[in-house]
Design a protein around this motif. Structure first.
Motif, PDB file in Angstrom:
ATOM      1  N   ALA A 148       0.742  -1.118  -0.203  1.00 37.70           N
ATOM      2  CA  ALA A 148       0.008   0.088  -0.054  1.00 37.70           C
ATOM      3  C   ALA A 148       0.845   1.266   0.013  1.00 37.70           C
ATOM      4  O   ALA A 148       0.143   2.499  -0.344  1.00 37.70           O
ATOM      5  N   ASP A 149       2.120   1.154  -0.039  1.00 36.16           N
ATOM      6  CA  ASP A 149       2.971   2.293  -0.003  1.00 36.16           C
ATOM      7  C   ASP A 149       3.900   2.443  -1.079  1.00 36.16           C
ATOM      8  O   ASP A 149       4.904   3.045  -0.971  1.00 36.16           O
ATOM      9  N   ARG A 206       2.948   4.530  -3.799  1.00 32.73           N
ATOM     10  CA  ARG A 206       2.748   5.859  -4.294  1.00 32.73           C
ATOM     11  C   ARG A 206       3.189   6.957  -3.794  1.00 32.73           C
ATOM     12  O   ARG A 206       2.608   8.210  -3.885  1.00 32.73           O
ATOM     13  N   ASP A 207       4.177   7.002  -2.868  1.00 30.57           N
ATOM     14  CA  ASP A 207       4.566   8.058  -2.100  1.00 30.57           C
ATOM     15  C   ASP A 207       5.535   8.902  -3.119  1.00 30.57           C
ATOM     16  O   ASP A 207       5.843   8.074  -4.075  1.00 30.57           O
ATOM     17  N   GLU A 237      -4.008  13.947  -4.669  1.00 35.31           N
ATOM     18  CA  GLU A 237      -3.682  12.400  -4.072  1.00 35.31           C
ATOM     19  C   GLU A 237      -2.808  12.289  -2.958  1.00 35.31           C
ATOM     20  O   GLU A 237      -2.921  11.572  -1.959  1.00 35.31           O
ATOM     21  N   ARG A 293      -3.531  11.264   1.072  1.00 36.07           N
ATOM     22  CA  ARG A 293      -2.668  10.221   1.993  1.00 36.07           C
ATOM     23  C   ARG A 293      -2.138  10.911   3.271  1.00 36.07           C
ATOM     24  O   ARG A 293      -1.303  10.282   3.913  1.00 36.07           O
ATOM     25  N   GLU A 296       0.191  13.267   2.916  1.00 31.00           N
ATOM     26  CA  GLU A 296       1.377  13.779   2.605  1.00 31.00           C
ATOM     27  C   GLU A 296       1.312  15.525   2.437  1.00 31.00           C
ATOM     28  O   GLU A 296       0.346  16.003   1.587  1.00 31.00           O
TER      29      GLU A 296
END
Length: 216
Positions: A71-72, A74-75, A143, A147, A149
């Motif tokens: 799940a990580d 797309r940072d 996006e 999240r 960010e």
């Protein structure tokens, strides 16, 4: 068995569109960008540089299904690293067979940067999905915020521009529109409009293919 190839730059909306088309057509879906993101994540977690061809190739060959389901992926850091590993010819070659096997097994909708030009040059339908830099940066910015960010929009615009340049100018499978791909500019489209338009294109193209087959 149908292959639908969807290419285009980052944040153009091709992933969302591809998923909806796959569901509507009853075909498997593969986000090929995930392969490069997962490779990049492995490289970063190993403490190596994403520009290190040997480390990136090792990571690509070691990918497992669980890597693709993280799940990580797309940072911001992984996105930047993915662009770097994707420019390495050995990495692209290592992942090419995976993509072709996936599509050839049962047909598929695949999205990426070189699906219609390199992976499936003879795809039944090719779409090239794009949008203005500003529109794509705003989508990516939302996006990141969703999240949790904190990213400056100006930085996202700069990152999108840099990624576009890297995708267009890399020696290995640069991003380009295949001559026979249908261009879809989503700058002024919402997701539903883009989906309806793309589905119409696919139906029109497949109807022509069926007509040619029948005439033979």
């Amino acid at each position: 068995m149908m292959i639908v190839a969807i290419d285009g730059p980052a944040a153009a909306g091709k992933g969302t569109l591809a998923k909806r088309l796959a569901a509507a057509l009853g075909l498997p879906y593969l986000d090929t960008g995930i392969l490069y993101r997962a490779t990049a994540k492995r490289v970063l977690e190993a403490g190596a540089s994403p520009a290190d061809a040997e480390a990136a190739l090792h990571a690509a060959r070691a990918l497992t299904q669980s890597d693709l389901q993280r799940a990580d992926l797309r940072d911001a850091a992984t996105s930047a690293a993915a662009s770097q590993v994707a420019s390495i010819p050995e990495v692209r070659q290592a992942l090419l067979d995976f993509q072709r096997h996936f599509g050839n097994s049962h047909g598929a909708v695949l999205d990426g940067r070189d699906i219609g030009t390199i992976i499936f040059p003879h795809a039944d339908v090719k779409l090239f999905v794009t949008a203005s830099v500003e529109a794509r940066a705003e989508r990516r910015h939302k996006e990141f915020l969703a999240r949790g960010e904190t990213v400056n929009l100006a930085d996202v615009i700069a990152d999108v521009q840099a990624r576009d340049e890297a995708d267009r100018t890399r020696a290995a499978a640069p991003l380009m529109k295949a001559p026979d791909a249908e261009l879809i500019d989503t700058t002024g489209m919402d997701a539903d409009t883009a989906f309806t338009h793309a589905l119409d294109v696919i139906r029109r193209k497949t109807a022509k293919l069926e007509s040619k087959t029948f005439s033979l």
